[in-house]
Scaffold this active site. Structure first.
Site, PDB file in Angstrom:
ATOM      1  N   LYS A 189      -8.932   3.630  -2.891  1.00 30.91           N
ATOM      2  CA  LYS A 189      -9.446   3.152  -1.611  1.00 30.91           C
ATOM      3  C   LYS A 189     -10.765   3.846  -1.275  1.00 30.91           C
ATOM      4  O   LYS A 189     -10.867   5.072  -1.278  1.00 30.91           O
ATOM      5  CB  LYS A 189      -8.413   3.428  -0.511  1.00 30.91           C
ATOM      6  CG  LYS A 189      -8.703   2.760   0.819  1.00 30.91           C
ATOM      7  CD  LYS A 189      -7.530   2.987   1.780  1.00 30.91           C
ATOM      8  CE  LYS A 189      -7.725   2.260   3.094  1.00 30.91           C
ATOM      9  NZ  LYS A 189      -6.572   2.442   4.010  1.00 30.91           N
ATOM     10  N   GLU A 248       0.825  -1.208   0.000  1.00 30.97           N
ATOM     11  CA  GLU A 248       0.000   0.000   0.000  1.00 30.97           C
ATOM     12  C   GLU A 248       0.863   1.263   0.000  1.00 30.97           C
ATOM     13  O   GLU A 248       1.830   1.379   0.763  1.00 30.97           O
ATOM     14  CB  GLU A 248      -0.890  -0.001   1.250  1.00 30.97           C
ATOM     15  CG  GLU A 248      -1.750   1.250   1.397  1.00 30.97           C
ATOM     16  CD  GLU A 248      -2.589   1.233   2.677  1.00 30.97           C
ATOM     17  OE1 GLU A 248      -3.547   2.023   2.753  1.00 30.97           O
ATOM     18  OE2 GLU A 248      -2.291   0.445   3.599  1.00 30.97           O
ATOM     19  N   CYS A 287      -5.743  -2.469   2.225  1.00 32.48           N
ATOM     20  CA  CYS A 287      -5.708  -2.440   3.690  1.00 32.48           C
ATOM     21  C   CYS A 287      -7.076  -2.791   4.285  1.00 32.48           C
ATOM     22  O   CYS A 287      -7.618  -3.851   4.011  1.00 32.48           O
ATOM     23  CB  CYS A 287      -5.195  -1.081   4.159  1.00 32.48           C
ATOM     24  SG  CYS A 287      -4.508  -1.083   5.839  1.00 32.48           S
TER      25      CYS A 287
END
Length: 310
Positions: free
Chosen positions: A131, A41, A165
């Site tokens: 995200k 990430e 994540c």
């Protein structure tokens, strides 16, 4: 098929130097026979750990200074910012999945998104996902993504999907990928430790996919001392900022490789892509184990732009 997972730090907050390092890692992975390479990430140009180490009010000025450096080292796809990595994919016959921080030059040119790109071995951008929900203090740094990139895509090594994540803790986001015939689930992250690894094991069982989890293995000694407010952020010079914990799980569970804890390098292993689909004989969340007469999920994939010019 061999795959490789990056457990090396970038050159922190320096995009040009990080890209050079990334090209070297692509070449190293290719020399070991890997056909898929995964970066953690926000690897380009380094996860903004300052968001967790500074307070939102009293340290606002410090955050502003660090944000400015980060912003100046983000990638704008509209300006060909991933071209070097795309070229490296072609030259090394490599599929690359990479976490990076993105500026959208076509809209604001200022807001940063936490994104994950999938580059096929022919250099084509197969998917770009932002995200959906930055976690806690990350919301001081990153904007919210949409579902336009919530896709599983064909590549030369199989069908790949990715969540970033703590998106992996979002059941509906996971299910949206499960319903797209996924072979490999990639989870670039900043998280690590037993709880995270347990989640990766669960997802391998739930999805019937190969699961790759990886965070950036990073020590304070890897961080340039000339970044703003270095002494405030990193007073403990011997600290492991993140242990990495790169790991690969088999479809329906069981470790294939890793976790690699407080180590640097490449985690290299072999996977059998066909094993993913075969494993779903026992449990297929979006197939024979689904109950569409009871449950349904609707995903809006339209791009959410703030303005439309006609």
């Amino acid at each position: 098929m061999k795959i490789a997972v990056v457990q090396e730090p970038p050159v922190y907050l320096n995009l040009a130097a990080s890209m050079d390092r990334a090209i070297g890692l692509v070449e190293k992975a290719a020399s070991e026979g890997a056909k898929l390479l995964v970066f953690p990430e926000a690897w380009f140009p380094g996860y903004p750990t300052f968001g967790w180490r500074l307070s939102p009010g009293a340290d606002m000025g410090k955050t502003d200074a660090l944000f400015a450096v980060l912003q100046a080292n983000c990638i704008d796809l509209s300006r060909g910012g991933m071209k070097p990595l795309q070229e490296a994919a072609v030259e090394n016959d490599m599929v690359i999945v990479a976490g990076y921080q993105e500026l959208d030059g076509a809209v604001s040119g200022s807001t940063i998104y936490n994104s994950c790109i999938i580059i096929d071995a022919d250099g084509r951008i197969a998917n770009n996902h932002r995200k959906l929900m930055p976690t806690n203090p990350e919301r001081m740094i990153w904007g919210f993504g949409d579902a336009s990139g919530l896709k599983v895509v064909d590549t030369s090594v199989g069908r790949i999907g990715a969540l970033i994540c703590w998106e992996s803790y979002m059941p509906l986001a996971r299910y949206a990928l499960y319903a797209q015939n996924m072979d490999i689930y990639v989870a670039p992250t900043w998280d690590s430790g037993e709880t995270w690894l347990a989640s990766m094991q669960h997802i391998a069982r739930e999805s019937g996919s190969w699961v790759i989890g990886c965070a950036t293995s990073l020590e304070v000694s890897d961080i340039p001392e000339d970044i703003p407010h270095y002494e405030t952020l990193f007073p403990n010079k011997g600290e492991w900022v993140n242990p990495g914990d790169a790991v690969v799980y088999k479809p329906f569970g069981g470790i294939a490789a890793g976790p690699r804890h407080k180590e640097k390098g490449l985690l290299v292993t072999e996977i059998d892509v066909a094993a993913a689909r075969a494993s779903r004989r026992k449990f297929d969340a979006s197939g024979h184990y689904a109950r569409p007469d009871v449950f349904s999920l609707s995903v809006d994939r339209s791009r959410k732009d703030p303005v439309t010019f006609t």
